[in-house]
Design an enzyme around this catalytic site. Sequence first.
Site, PDB file in Angstrom:
ATOM      1  CB  CYS A   1      51.434 -26.609 -33.763  1.00 50.93           C
ATOM      2  SG  CYS A   1      50.162 -27.862 -33.543  1.00 50.93           S
TER       3      CYS A   1
ATOM      4  CG  HIS B   1      52.739 -28.603 -39.533  1.00 44.15           C
ATOM      5  ND1 HIS B   1      52.585 -29.862 -40.065  1.00 44.15           N
ATOM      6  CD2 HIS B   1      51.858 -27.809 -40.187  1.00 44.15           C
ATOM      7  CE1 HIS B   1      51.655 -29.821 -41.007  1.00 44.15           C
ATOM      8  NE2 HIS B   1      51.196 -28.582 -41.101  1.00 44.15           N
ATOM      9  CD  GLU B   2      50.697 -24.465 -39.236  1.00 47.82           C
ATOM     10  OE1 GLU B   2      50.939 -24.260 -40.448  1.00 47.82           O
ATOM     11  OE2 GLU B   2      49.704 -25.119 -38.865  1.00 47.82           O
ATOM     12  CB  ILE B   3      58.322 -22.373 -38.615  1.00 47.38           C
ATOM     13  CG1 ILE B   3      57.799 -21.373 -37.562  1.00 47.38           C
ATOM     14  CG2 ILE B   3      59.683 -21.915 -39.161  1.00 47.38           C
ATOM     15  CD1 ILE B   3      58.622 -21.298 -36.287  1.00 47.38           C
TER      16      ILE B   3
END
Length: 164
Positions: A129, A132-134
């Site tokens: 996660c 993915h978010e970075i």
Amino acid sequence: MSIRPILRFPDPCLKLPAAPVVDFDESVRELATDLLDTMRAAPGVGITAPHVGVMKRLVVLELTPGEVRTYVNPVLLWSSPETQRATEGSVSMPGVTEEIERAARVRIGYRDLDGNERVEEADGFRAVCHQHEIDQLDGIFWIERLSRLKRDRVKARYDKLRRA
């Protein structure tokens, strides 16, 4: 505290890098609360400010119900050479997922909502996660991590869902 509209793929804003948060004021707290409400309504386990069209480096994760974590200006400091495969998707491309290979462990640097510097190490799904978010904050939409063939298949599945 409100649910904001989520940008849908292929919105060009999803490919833009987000700017660092500079002012740790009430507006950042309000945005974090709105992101949480929006993510839960989507539903999802992670969301960034760019998902709602706000080009700031802010992430909200809720991998376990009730355990909300907010990351301001997160950056990847280290990633392990060992990898893992996990199924990923996006609130901006609902209904489609695909397996992606990423580092099994990561260390990130970030600030909390008060502006205090923090470091977190993660493995497993939390590590996935974070990466993915970075990526999203850096303007890299998750399907860019797929081979061209898989990316085209995911886009075709998504287009079919949108037409239905």
